[in-house]
Scaffold this motif. Structure first.
Motif, PDB file in Angstrom:
ATOM      1  N   UNK A  50      -2.283 -16.610  16.260  1.00 21.10           N
ATOM      2  CA  UNK A  50      -0.945 -16.017  16.250  1.00 21.10           C
ATOM      3  C   UNK A  50       0.065 -16.964  15.610  1.00 21.10           C
ATOM      4  N   UNK A  51      -0.033 -18.246  15.925  1.00 17.71           N
ATOM      5  CA  UNK A  51       0.894 -19.220  15.347  1.00 17.71           C
ATOM      6  C   UNK A  51       0.683 -19.351  13.839  1.00 17.71           C
ATOM      7  N   UNK A  52      -0.574 -19.311  13.395  1.00 21.10           N
ATOM      8  CA  UNK A  52      -0.865 -19.390  11.957  1.00 21.10           C
ATOM      9  C   UNK A  52      -0.307 -18.168  11.241  1.00 21.10           C
ATOM     10  N   UNK A  53      -0.510 -16.973  11.814  1.00 23.38           N
ATOM     11  CA  UNK A  53       0.014 -15.749  11.204  1.00 23.38           C
ATOM     12  C   UNK A  53       1.537 -15.798  11.178  1.00 23.38           C
ATOM     13  N   UNK A  54       2.152 -16.260  12.267  1.00 23.38           N
ATOM     14  CA  UNK A  54       3.607 -16.369  12.315  1.00 23.38           C
ATOM     15  C   UNK A  54       4.114 -17.335  11.250  1.00 23.38           C
ATOM     16  N   UNK A  55       3.457 -18.460  11.108  1.00 27.91           N
ATOM     17  CA  UNK A  55       3.853 -19.447  10.101  1.00 27.91           C
ATOM     18  C   UNK A  55       3.715 -18.856   8.694  1.00 27.91           C
ATOM     19  N   UNK A  56       2.620 -18.147   8.459  1.00 27.26           N
ATOM     20  CA  UNK A  56       2.409 -17.525   7.163  1.00 27.26           C
ATOM     21  C   UNK A  56       3.455 -16.453   6.852  1.00 27.26           C
ATOM     22  N   UNK A  57       3.749 -15.631   7.815  1.00 34.21           N
ATOM     23  CA  UNK A  57       4.754 -14.592   7.591  1.00 34.21           C
ATOM     24  C   UNK A  57       6.143 -15.178   7.400  1.00 34.21           C
ATOM     25  N   UNK A  58       6.457 -16.198   8.174  1.00 32.56           N
ATOM     26  CA  UNK A  58       7.762 -16.848   7.999  1.00 32.56           C
ATOM     27  C   UNK A  58       7.861 -17.481   6.601  1.00 32.56           C
ATOM     28  N   UNK A  59       6.764 -18.047   6.133  1.00 33.76           N
ATOM     29  CA  UNK A  59       6.760 -18.633   4.802  1.00 33.76           C
ATOM     30  C   UNK A  59       6.906 -17.597   3.718  1.00 33.76           C
ATOM     31  N   UNK A  60       6.216 -16.481   3.875  1.00 34.66           N
ATOM     32  CA  UNK A  60       6.269 -15.421   2.860  1.00 34.66           C
ATOM     33  C   UNK A  60       7.629 -14.726   2.867  1.00 34.66           C
ATOM     34  N   UNK A  61       8.150 -14.421   4.050  1.00 36.80           N
ATOM     35  CA  UNK A  61       9.397 -13.665   4.136  1.00 36.80           C
ATOM     36  C   UNK A  61      10.640 -14.547   4.136  1.00 36.80           C
ATOM     37  N   UNK A  62      10.457 -15.846   4.338  1.00 37.82           N
ATOM     38  CA  UNK A  62      11.587 -16.775   4.339  1.00 37.82           C
ATOM     39  C   UNK A  62      12.518 -16.575   5.521  1.00 37.82           C
TER      40      UNK A  62
END
Length: 65
Positions: A50-62
């Motif tokens: 969940x933390x990895x997905x959250x980090x990835x989405x935050x990176x993609x969406x800014x």
């Protein structure tokens, strides 16, 4: 389906219950401990994913500064 006399049914149920092999207290304790350990590992795994997905989405969406 054939009808069964209630007394015969109860006798058959008692005979089947007598065949059941109940776990010992030690087996039950060990199994319970293993369930808690596996639940801990599953919770840890899904938290990390969940933390990895959250980090990835935050990176993609800014999002989230």
């Amino acid at each position: 389906m054939a009808r069964t006399n209630p007394l015969t049914f109860i006798a058959q149920v008692r005979a089947e219950v007598a065949k059941v092999v109940w776990p010992t207290r030690r087996e039950t304790t060990i199994t319970t401990i293993m369930v808690f350990i596996m639940a801990f590992f599953a919770a840890t795994f899904f938290f990390i994913v969940d933390q990895i997905v959250k980090l990835g989405l935050n990176g993609i969406l800014g999002i989230g500064g």
